[in-house]
Design an enzyme around this catalytic site. Sequence first.
Site, PDB file in Angstrom:
ATOM      1  N   LYS A 243      64.216 -12.177  41.135  1.00 37.62           N
ATOM      2  CA  LYS A 243      64.647 -11.978  42.570  1.00 37.62           C
ATOM      3  C   LYS A 243      63.865 -12.522  43.453  1.00 37.62           C
ATOM      4  CE  LYS A 243      66.540  -7.500  40.722  1.00 37.62           C
ATOM      5  NZ  LYS A 243      66.330  -6.028  40.488  1.00 37.62           N
TER       6      LYS A 243
ATOM      7  N   GLN B  58      62.254  -1.334  41.138  1.00 36.42           N
ATOM      8  CA  GLN B  58      62.879  -1.578  40.022  1.00 36.42           C
ATOM      9  C   GLN B  58      63.016  -0.614  38.895  1.00 36.42           C
ATOM     10  OE1 GLN B  58      64.254  -4.539  39.543  1.00 36.42           O
ATOM     11  NE2 GLN B  58      64.875  -4.166  37.354  1.00 36.42           N
TER      12      GLN B  58
ATOM     13  N   ASP C 265      69.425  -2.192  47.665  1.00 35.88           N
ATOM     14  CA  ASP C 265      69.844  -2.087  45.970  1.00 35.88           C
ATOM     15  C   ASP C 265      71.308  -1.181  45.970  1.00 35.88           C
ATOM     16  OD1 ASP C 265      69.094  -2.994  43.628  1.00 35.88           O
ATOM     17  OD2 ASP C 265      67.625  -1.747  43.384  1.00 35.88           O
TER      18      ASP C 265
HETATM   19  N1  GUN Z   1      67.335  -2.105  36.745  1.00 40.98           N
HETATM   20  C1  GUN Z   1      68.459  -2.831  36.049  1.00 40.98           C
HETATM   21  N2  GUN Z   1      69.241  -3.309  37.044  1.00 40.98           N
HETATM   22  C2  GUN Z   1      68.598  -3.072  38.160  1.00 40.98           C
HETATM   23  C3  GUN Z   1      68.931  -3.156  39.694  1.00 40.98           C
HETATM   24  O1  GUN Z   1      69.926  -3.569  39.965  1.00 40.98           O
HETATM   25  N3  GUN Z   1      68.144  -2.893  40.365  1.00 40.98           N
HETATM   26  C4  GUN Z   1      67.049  -2.069  40.208  1.00 40.98           C
HETATM   27  N4  GUN Z   1      66.154  -1.481  41.149  1.00 40.98           N
HETATM   28  N5  GUN Z   1      66.570  -1.675  39.171  1.00 40.98           N
HETATM   29  C5  GUN Z   1      67.412  -2.394  37.806  1.00 40.98           C
END
Ligand code: GUN
Length: 303
Positions: A52, A96, A119
Amino acid sequence: MAILLDGKKTAENIRENLKTRIRALAEKGIRPGLSVTLVGDDPASKVYVASKDADATEIGIQAWTHRLPASISEAELTAHLLKQNADPSVHGILLQLPLPSHLPSDKLLNLIAAEKDVDGFHPISLGNVMLGRPGFKPCTPWGVQVLLKAYGLSPAGKHVVIVGRSNIVGKPLMNMLVQKEEYANATVTVCHTGTPDISIYTRQADFLIAAVGKAEVITADMVKEGAVVVDVGMNRIKSDKTKSGTKLVGDVHFESVEKKASYITPVPGGVGKMTIAMLLTNTVLAAEAAVAEAARLKRQTRP
Ligand code: GUN
């Protein structure tokens, strides 16, 4: 043999388009800012967060990755998130998941300012998705929809079967695909661990979306001839064919299903990169909305 739905290439095109919008923001003196918080050292989360950060930076987004210890208290993490909410250079905030078990994910996600919820996990964002109103869409289900659109594959009037009812993928995707909109307007069935025999449903699917989180559980006998198959899964399994001794596979048994499907996403190179592209899109949207809001306030306070 199925045609591959190339998420890597589609995500690249999205990032190229975002660069133009980021340049337009730069002319107004704004650089989109994305704050990513990683608690603890879950190996998969570390990889996702690094990806990311790299993709955001590459297109001109200012990305901060905050790595916090697994031992952090709820109060400390709360203070950290509130600081991100208050920082005007931060347009998007991502926490996350999964968090260490002593931390209440739902409560902490609720703290993120709705206007920075890139998100799309906040109840306000999810409520807007359910109601078909504008707002931040969760990145993975949105990425699935945009990938289908890139190939002109509309689920409208078709039977979509989603396997998996997570808050991150299954539930929001179900809500997105039933809206009376383009590239939606589908009949949606959601199968889950409470479904006695999912193959009864998956065999009827014109569009089959696998978001189970279990390696290669969707096999060819569960798929209708000519179905469009989207694999959201990312599972690391043992392999004696790779140097590392492991390999990444989806929830779909690709080798057998690609012979039956009309279109299929590979893993990796399918939905994964789309998720990040949609996160970056939400971050640019958040920055554009902040600029519009600042202009509105300026107009309002003019004498
Ligand atoms: N954990 C697995 N996929 C995601 C996601 O798309 N966003 C976040 N914040 N955590 C995750």
